[in-house]
Design a protein around this motif. Structure first.
Motif, short mmCIF file in Angstrom:
data_model
loop_
_atom_site.label_atom_id
_atom_site.label_comp_id
_atom_site.label_asym_id
_atom_site.label_seq_id
_atom_site.Cartn_x
_atom_site.Cartn_y
_atom_site.Cartn_z
N GLN A 129 1.86 -13.38 7.57
CA GLN A 129 2.44 -13.48 6.22
C GLN A 129 3.55 -14.55 6.20
OE1 GLN A 129 3.61 -9.65 4.64
NE2 GLN A 129 5.22 -10.58 3.41
N GLN A 137 5.63 -14.98 -1.95
CA GLN A 137 4.53 -14.93 -0.99
C GLN A 137 3.78 -16.26 -0.99
OE1 GLN A 137 3.87 -12.30 1.07
NE2 GLN A 137 5.73 -11.37 0.27
N LYS A 141 -1.39 -12.06 5.41
CA LYS A 141 -1.30 -10.63 5.10
C LYS A 141 -0.75 -9.79 6.25
CE LYS A 141 -4.98 -10.80 1.67
NZ LYS A 141 -6.19 -10.16 1.15
N ARG A 167 -1.53 -6.05 4.85
CA ARG A 167 -1.89 -5.85 3.45
C ARG A 167 -3.38 -6.17 3.31
NH1 ARG A 167 0.62 -5.44 -1.81
NH2 ARG A 167 2.51 -4.97 -0.67
N ARG A 170 -4.10 -5.39 -2.70
CA ARG A 170 -2.82 -5.17 -3.40
C ARG A 170 -2.40 -3.70 -3.34
NH1 ARG A 170 -0.77 -8.92 -6.84
NH2 ARG A 170 0.11 -7.30 -8.18
N ASP A 171 -3.38 -2.80 -3.27
CA ASP A 171 -3.06 -1.37 -3.29
C ASP A 171 -3.34 -0.67 -1.97
OD1 ASP A 171 -5.82 -1.60 -3.44
OD2 ASP A 171 -6.06 0.14 -4.75
N CYS A 173 -2.82 -0.76 2.54
CA CYS A 173 -2.25 -1.32 3.77
C CYS A 173 -2.76 -0.57 4.99
CB CYS A 173 -0.73 -1.17 3.77
SG CYS A 173 0.15 -2.08 2.49
N THR A 175 -0.77 0.41 8.42
CA THR A 175 0.52 0.36 9.12
C THR A 175 0.32 0.98 10.49
OG1 THR A 175 1.19 2.43 8.06
CG2 THR A 175 1.95 0.39 7.06
N PRO A 190 0.93 0.56 -0.62
CA PRO A 190 2.21 -0.12 -0.41
C PRO A 190 3.36 0.64 -1.08
CG PRO A 190 0.91 -1.25 -2.07
CD PRO A 190 0.04 -0.17 -1.52
N GLY A 195 6.91 -3.05 0.59
CA GLY A 195 5.55 -3.47 0.96
C GLY A 195 4.84 -2.41 1.78
N CYS A 196 4.20 -2.83 2.85
CA CYS A 196 3.41 -1.90 3.66
C CYS A 196 4.28 -0.94 4.47
CB CYS A 196 2.48 -2.68 4.61
SG CYS A 196 1.13 -3.51 3.76
#
Length: 203
Positions: A129, A137, A141, A167, A170-171, A173, A175, A190, A195-196
């Motif tokens: 990223q 951004q 990702k 990422r 958009r919706d 992640c 982790t 997220p 963010g994530c």
């Protein structure tokens, strides 16, 4: 009947003990991963939230609140991940399935520093990223960072290890983290501000 000095002191100590037991002690919530906990497979479902309170419940207790505090969800909205669409969650689980064996290998090799973990993730084809001077951004990702400081005993400690935020959409992640004691991979939506990565608890 008058009491002697030692009797008065004993009664005072007993009263103070009863009073201190009646006052609930609260501490900032911290989420910890047990040192001997096995890694969580990408297919492990998230725990469901408790249901609404029963008819006799206090009107000031928010249903599903972590500790029964009023406005808990409102005050902790930044700590709630966004919902994933079924298609996005499926894609995130697929990526988690790619990442998990790599983290397992790194963990067995004793390589959990961010540089080694970042190199291994880039080798999977992920792009790091990039952000501009104003935080915008610019692409990529993948975000690999050191571990967050944790409060232990009477001070903060930062353990060796690396955290990963990928990422996928958009919706959605992936982790993960890897450290000396264990590693873990999971999928989540997220967070509003971070963010994530789950935002740290404030004290």
């Amino acid at each position: 009947m008058s009491l002697s000095a030692p009797q008065r002191r004993r009664r005072l100590v007993a009263a103070l003990l009863l009073l201190s037991a009646a006052i609930p002690l609260t501490a900032c919530g911290q989420q910890h991963v047990a040192a001997d906990a096995p890694s969580t497979s990408p297919g492990t479902p998230s725990p469901s939230r408790p249901g609404p309170a029963g008819p006799g419940a206090s009107p000031y207790v928010e249903p599903g609140a972590h500790d029964g505090a009023p406005h808990y969800d409102e005050n902790n909205a930044h700590r709630q991940p966004r919902e994933m669409s079924p298609a996005s969650e499926k894609d995130a689980r697929r990526e988690a399935g790619r990442i998990e064996p790599v983290l397992k290998r790194l963990w067995k090799q004793g390589k959990w520093d961010p540089k080694s973990v970042r190199s291994a993730m880039l080798a999977l084809g992920y792009e790091q990223q990039r952000t501009g001077a104003k935080g915008e951004q610019l692409g990529g990702k993948l975000d690999v960072r050191g571990m967050e400081p944790r409060f232990e005993g009477d001070h903060y400690v930062t353990h060796e290890g690396a955290r990963i935020g990928l990422r996928v959409h958009r919706d959605a992640c992936v982790t993960a983290f890897v450290q000396k004691t264990n590693y873990q991979v999971q999928v989540n939506g997220p967070y509003l501000e971070s963010g994530c990565f789950e935002p740290p608890f404030a004290h």
